[in-house]
Scaffold this motif. Structure first.
Motif, PDB file in Angstrom:
ATOM      1  N   LYS A 205      32.872  30.289  37.647  1.00 27.48           N
ATOM      2  CA  LYS A 205      34.274  30.043  37.241  1.00 27.48           C
ATOM      3  C   LYS A 205      34.468  28.574  36.879  1.00 27.48           C
TER       4      LYS A 205
ATOM      5  N   ARG B 163      29.797  33.002  42.109  1.00 29.38           N
ATOM      6  CA  ARG B 163      31.025  33.365  41.380  1.00 29.38           C
ATOM      7  C   ARG B 163      31.923  32.142  41.215  1.00 29.38           C
TER       8      ARG B 163
ATOM      9  N   HIS C  31      35.673  38.917  37.211  1.00 27.40           N
ATOM     10  CA  HIS C  31      36.803  39.077  38.135  1.00 27.40           C
ATOM     11  C   HIS C  31      38.037  38.385  37.566  1.00 27.40           C
ATOM     12  N   ASP C  32      39.180  38.993  37.754  1.00 29.39           N
ATOM     13  CA  ASP C  32      40.410  38.304  37.381  1.00 29.39           C
ATOM     14  C   ASP C  32      40.879  37.426  38.547  1.00 29.39           C
ATOM     15  N   ASP C  33      42.009  36.767  38.358  1.00 27.28           N
ATOM     16  CA  ASP C  33      42.458  35.812  39.379  1.00 27.28           C
ATOM     17  C   ASP C  33      42.858  36.489  40.690  1.00 27.28           C
TER      18      ASP C  33
ATOM     19  N   GLY D  44      40.954  38.829  42.031  1.00 30.62           N
ATOM     20  CA  GLY D  44      39.736  39.358  42.630  1.00 30.62           C
ATOM     21  C   GLY D  44      39.387  40.759  42.160  1.00 30.62           C
TER      22      GLY D  44
END
Lengths: 461, 461
Positions: free
Chosen positions: B237, B233, A243-245, A247
């Motif tokens: 991260k 998740r 996932h990118d920042d 979402g």
């Protein structure tokens, strides 16, 4: 063409009798997951066959390698659609029994608030009560008019709560017999107590298990830490990259086939007035974790996701062990929407992972299921007919909603019978299905019967 | 001042007798982890006290709440240093017994290659054989000169293999009696068969367990996926952010107190000729995972690390469950070097994690141990004396190495007795300590005795 009003009257007049019948069916402990109840499952199937025969269906118990199916047929006037109605007669186990306020198999009608009664017991909501709403509608039609408004085939399964092992072979073997113009599936719910709903979309699912392997044995982190590859670190890097920042899922091609939801549908969902705070507050959260700028309903109904369902590696017991594990693994699932291709998603994910594995480590994949999303076309005529019929019965107009999860039967009907499904049910979120003190609203049972009468009437026109 | 040569001659002449004594000690099954062998542990302690008394030590068995300690004292000439020698007489269990080629408690001298003999049996290497090398050196000194070259205190523990529960209280209670100028710890090894080694650095350790909490219950990923926070998740991260792409730890302040290793030490390590392929190849890997541009020896001996020792969350059984877990946790450890402060590292890590937890989720920490690194100053005079003494005995000059892990006794001596340790031992990597068929090289036992004689002689000068 028959008149609807007397059918509705008959349903009102026959409510008590219909409750007695439902109580008889609830009394049979047809728990499909426990082999000790196999005879009870068969007894429930036989009870249904007898009841359907009494109405005038040509009905039979059909053996499978597991619990039997119930199949029933009834002719309808020429020129009307042929519908297949699906439900299941098996129920979940009842333990812990001491959590129940009443005997789970002795259905009670209880007033829980002024003017609000509920039916208590295992299966009242999932799915005996729901399927009987349809049977009662048929019964009233036959009683009043001596006929049904359209041709109806009924399929009741006895293994829904235990993974439906016999369903696909049965559909395949009896495709010709079971194929109809479309299916009615009742295993769903209302938006709220006053607002009926039709589920028009179900997300698909791809499951993947990945195992990252590094050294050929567990290592002491003192002796090797800082030099040897750590599979938990590699796995964390892989998962963190998904996932990118904002979402959004970063796997190349992941959004291929995803369509934007029509603005009038988004508006309808908006009008339901469910805020993120309300939806997430109920589970102790408040901030949507998915793609930024989209409502929670859009996120769970119309957007695809990547979720990590499990992770394990190294020492996970009490205390501490300074080990560098030989391997670590995670279970990852993708919820799919619209035209996303499960096979392409799986391949893209595997390539995405492989790219991130150091050259001296390896990764193994194990696939778990893969099913595309189901999306009813919003302009289907039987959809708008059902919507209007429901809106006539309930205090508020029917809404077209979606479901975040999948209902396998809908995909199976598509695959084996080439048939779309209309998902209509009268369950509520607080029905405690699968839990102690399962209940079904008396209004769901009564107005559910009336709703089916209205829907059948509308579909036949 | 005494002459060394006749002591070495006496050790050569007395080798057979010293082997008989070691066999007697090995014969006592002093397994400290198994309460059934408590009496045997005491017997080993008594055997050692008797032997030390025979040499001329003032020796006694000292009771603890667990297995007893052996403490012995011997005076030395004025103006010589006072050294504390530490070893342990307890051994690991021997199961699986059927994997042993010989009785583990009946020591054999076996020729395993032309000119190469080994001593077989439990404790030959860990630690009975090693500690007896020192005792035999003392015996020879006394025999030849009637005196020891310096003042010596001996401490033998009987719980090293079972976590040393009595050690810290004992050191604290007897600090005055046990305090010496420095300690000699023999529980270590050589670089290889020809190259003796002194361990001058041990990495410290900070352990942390973190638990990320999201929703107040496990969720169905169909119903909530894409909207609800997923703790796996979040954890992925966090962990993925701990190292940058060059393998460097990104936690602010993490490298405070880390010094660059002197270039002559790096050169010495380089001269050992251990390649990454060789070191990692043995465990099925080939690419160093730590900070880029540093040798594997520097990575494991002189650089700090962050390692993930365990991770768990969600569904980890067979098959698949589309769950979003309520929480996920990981065990993380940091190996520290030089002057890194365990408390500051812990605080910095916790702040680093907290910054990455969404506002509607939480994190809990549980600390596991914290000990700073041990670093002998490379310019200590007793270090260079010992190094020269070892170089005189063995085919190749002694090297100053480090250890990636920690040896708790060294930290305890520092904490409770304010005393540094010199780590010298003659074990080899293939001695199979803790495993079936433990062995100790005859050359380790014989040249080990001669090495201690040389070291004591050098330290006294």
């Amino acid at each position: 063409m028959t008149s609807l009003a007397p059918v509705l009257d008959a349903l009102d007049a026959g409510l008590d009798a219909s409750l007695t019948r439902l109580a008889d069916l609830v009394r049979i402990p047809s728990i499909s997951t426990d082999p000790a109840y196999a005879a009870e499952c068969r007894r429930a199937a036989e009870w249904l066959v007898a009841d359907l025969k009494e109405i005038g269906f040509e009905a039979s118990v059909r053996d499978t390698t597991g619990h039997p199916m119930v199949v029933a047929h009834h002719e309808g006037p020429a020129g009307t659609p042929h519908v297949l109605f699906y439900g299941h007669y098996d129920v979940q186990p009842v333990d812990p029994l001491n959590m129940w306020h009443d005997d789970p198999f002795d259905m009670k009608v209880k007033e829980v608030a002024p003017g609000r009664k509920v039916l208590t017991g295992r299966g009242t909501a999932d799915d005996k009560g729901q399927l009987m709403t349809f049977v009662e509608a048929c019964r009233a039609y036959k009683k009043v008019h001596g006929a049904l408004p359209c041709r109806i085939t009924i399929l009741f399964e006895g293994e829904e709560e235990s993974g439906s092992p016999s369903l696909k072979p049965f559909l395949e073997a009896h495709a010709k017999e079971l194929k109809a113009d479309f299916a009615l599936v009742c295993d769903t719910g209302m938006w709220d107590r006053d607002t009926p709903a039709i589920s028009t979309a179900l997300r698909g699912l791809v499951g993947e298990e990945i195992t990252v392997k590094a050294a050929d044995r567990d290592l002491h982190s003192g002796a090797y830490g800082g030099a040897a590859a750590n599979p938990i670190r590699i796995l964390a890097k892989v998962l963190a990259a998904v996932h990118d920042d904002n979402g959004r899922v970063t796997i190349p091609g992941f959004y291929d086939g995803v369509e934007e939801t029509p603005s009038q549908i988004l508006k309808q969902w908006e009008s339901l007035g469910l805020t993120a705070e309300e939806f997430l507050g109920e589970i102790g959260l408040s901030i949507p974790s998915g793609e930024k700028g989209r409502s929670v309903l859009e996120l769970i109904w119309a957007r695809p996701t990547a979720e990590f369902n499990g992770i394990i590696g190294g020492y996970t017991g009490k205390g501490f062990k300074t080990v560098i594990a030989a391997e670590a693994s995670a279970k990852v699932s993708f919820r799919l929407v619209h035209k996303q291709d499960p096979d392409k998603i799986r391949d893209a994910f595997r390539a995405f992972v492989r790219e991130r594995i150091p050259a001296d480590c390896s990764v193994e994949f194990h696939g778990h299921g893969g099913s595309p999303a189901i999306q009813l076309s919003y302009d289907s005529p039987f959809l708008s007919k059902a919507k209007n019929a429901l809106s006539d019965e309930w205090p508020k107009p029917a809404v077209m909603i979606a479901m975040g999860g999948s209902i396998p039967i809908v995909g199976d009907f598509q695959t084996y019978l080439g048939m779309e499904s209309l998902l209509v049910g009268y369950g509520l979120d607080d029905d405690r299905i699968h839990s102690p003190n399962e209940k079904y609203e008396l209004s769901s049972f009564h107005k559910g019967q009336r709703s089916w009468a209205r829907i059948l009437d509308a579909l036949a026109k």
